[in-house]
Motif scaffolding. Sequence first.
Motif, PDB file in Angstrom:
ATOM      1  N   UNK A  82       0.844  -1.187   0.000  1.00 29.37           N
ATOM      2  CA  UNK A  82       0.000   0.000   0.000  1.00 29.37           C
ATOM      3  C   UNK A  82       0.884   1.243   0.000  1.00 29.37           C
ATOM      4  N   UNK A  83       0.635   2.131  -0.917  1.00 32.19           N
ATOM      5  CA  UNK A  83       1.408   3.373  -0.988  1.00 32.19           C
ATOM      6  C   UNK A  83       0.439   4.536  -1.116  1.00 32.19           C
ATOM      7  N   UNK A  84       0.104   5.099   0.031  1.00 35.55           N
ATOM      8  CA  UNK A  84      -0.868   6.192   0.070  1.00 35.55           C
ATOM      9  C   UNK A  84      -0.456   7.151   1.180  1.00 35.55           C
ATOM     10  N   UNK A 141      -9.558   2.743  -1.890  1.00 37.45           N
ATOM     11  CA  UNK A 141      -8.172   2.478  -2.306  1.00 37.45           C
ATOM     12  C   UNK A 141      -7.706   1.122  -1.787  1.00 37.45           C
ATOM     13  N   UNK A 142      -7.998   0.848  -0.510  1.00 36.84           N
ATOM     14  CA  UNK A 142      -7.585  -0.430   0.084  1.00 36.84           C
ATOM     15  C   UNK A 142      -8.274  -1.592  -0.618  1.00 36.84           C
ATOM     16  N   UNK A 143      -9.570  -1.455  -0.860  1.00 35.34           N
ATOM     17  CA  UNK A 143     -10.310  -2.521  -1.533  1.00 35.34           C
ATOM     18  C   UNK A 143      -9.804  -2.727  -2.963  1.00 35.34           C
ATOM     19  N   UNK A 144      -9.456  -1.646  -3.638  1.00 35.72           N
ATOM     20  CA  UNK A 144      -8.932  -1.763  -5.007  1.00 35.72           C
ATOM     21  C   UNK A 144      -7.610  -2.516  -5.045  1.00 35.72           C
ATOM     22  N   UNK A 145      -6.858  -2.454  -3.955  1.00 36.16           N
ATOM     23  CA  UNK A 145      -5.593  -3.197  -3.881  1.00 36.16           C
ATOM     24  C   UNK A 145      -5.804  -4.653  -3.470  1.00 36.16           C
ATOM     25  N   UNK A 264     -23.541  -4.361  -2.317  1.00 38.82           N
ATOM     26  CA  UNK A 264     -22.720  -5.399  -2.948  1.00 38.82           C
ATOM     27  C   UNK A 264     -21.242  -5.057  -2.889  1.00 38.82           C
ATOM     28  N   UNK A 265     -20.921  -3.766  -2.722  1.00 39.54           N
ATOM     29  CA  UNK A 265     -19.518  -3.348  -2.678  1.00 39.54           C
ATOM     30  C   UNK A 265     -19.425  -1.950  -2.092  1.00 39.54           C
ATOM     31  N   UNK A 266     -18.210  -1.562  -1.714  1.00 37.40           N
ATOM     32  CA  UNK A 266     -17.995  -0.208  -1.210  1.00 37.40           C
ATOM     33  C   UNK A 266     -18.174   0.811  -2.329  1.00 37.40           C
ATOM     34  N   UNK A 267     -17.912   0.405  -3.573  1.00 35.30           N
ATOM     35  CA  UNK A 267     -18.096   1.304  -4.705  1.00 35.30           C
ATOM     36  C   UNK A 267     -19.575   1.649  -4.883  1.00 35.30           C
ATOM     37  N   UNK A 268     -20.448   0.675  -4.730  1.00 36.38           N
ATOM     38  CA  UNK A 268     -21.881   0.926  -4.840  1.00 36.38           C
ATOM     39  C   UNK A 268     -22.328   1.930  -3.780  1.00 36.38           C
TER      40      UNK A 268
END
Length: 290
Positions: A82-84, A141-145, A264-268
């Motif tokens: 993780x690089x944030x 960001x974390x979920x995308x990784x 269904x997801x954090x994006x939703x």
Amino acid sequence: MRLFSYLSSFINAWRDYPAEQNTVLGNRYTVQQRIGEGSYGIIYKCRDQQSGNVVAVKQSRPSKGDYAKELLNREAAILRSLQHPQIPAYRDFFTDNRHTYLVMSYMNGDTLEDLIFEQDMKYGEVECIEITLQLLKLVRYIHDQGYVHLDLRIPNVLFKDGRIQLIDFGLARRIGEPPPLQAPVRKKFKADSSASSVQYKDSKESEDLRDIGHFMLFMLYSTYEPDHNNRGATVERSWQEELHLSIELQNMIRRLMQLSEPYSSSLQFMHELQSLANARDYPSDKKGSL
């Protein structure tokens, strides 16, 4: 049995005695103060003698043995990937006197509890939506990784200079990864002993979303005013009854808490929350601040 338990607790407390101020860890990191403790780790604020920077050093709890070291290794691997700027950066990993340490960039700030109870901050719907969107960007960001944090509690979300920082990845795992093997349990413990097992969350985005739901409610309760006319009432009211929320936000929190169809997801959830913020068209002078 009672004597055995007492001796065991005494020995573990002695083994876990934290490093004192000015202790040098790994011939490099000078302890300034202890800043946190968990079930499997002790965290220090230290000065890096080589760079002069202040860093956070997390030590695996000696009494937990190889199991704590395994968890610390896992956390180190996650931070490496993780690089944030709003997440602790991996700096070093070493063993010193049979103790294992993870070195991270040091992050500090106020928790939501500090802001509400010490600085008397109030957070209505406007502020809650704004802050939750900031937190969601980090979580996304974390979920995308490919990871879930699994510990989005009040102490792990810091407010600093208008930004949110997210710390403590000790429980984080890859999405879909099974829980780590639990530490062995002594068979002599009674079946109803609270020390007999450790409960782990599933490695799903929905678990982080449930934590966000709790986080939002904690924030919104900062504006709650008890009804003094009902002092004699014995029936406990739900948050839906106590908080005066719009039906849209109330339904969102219900879905986060899995009281109705979960997201269904954090994006939703992010899309829905952003749409609500845009639809409200809040005046800029009513925007909350961190």
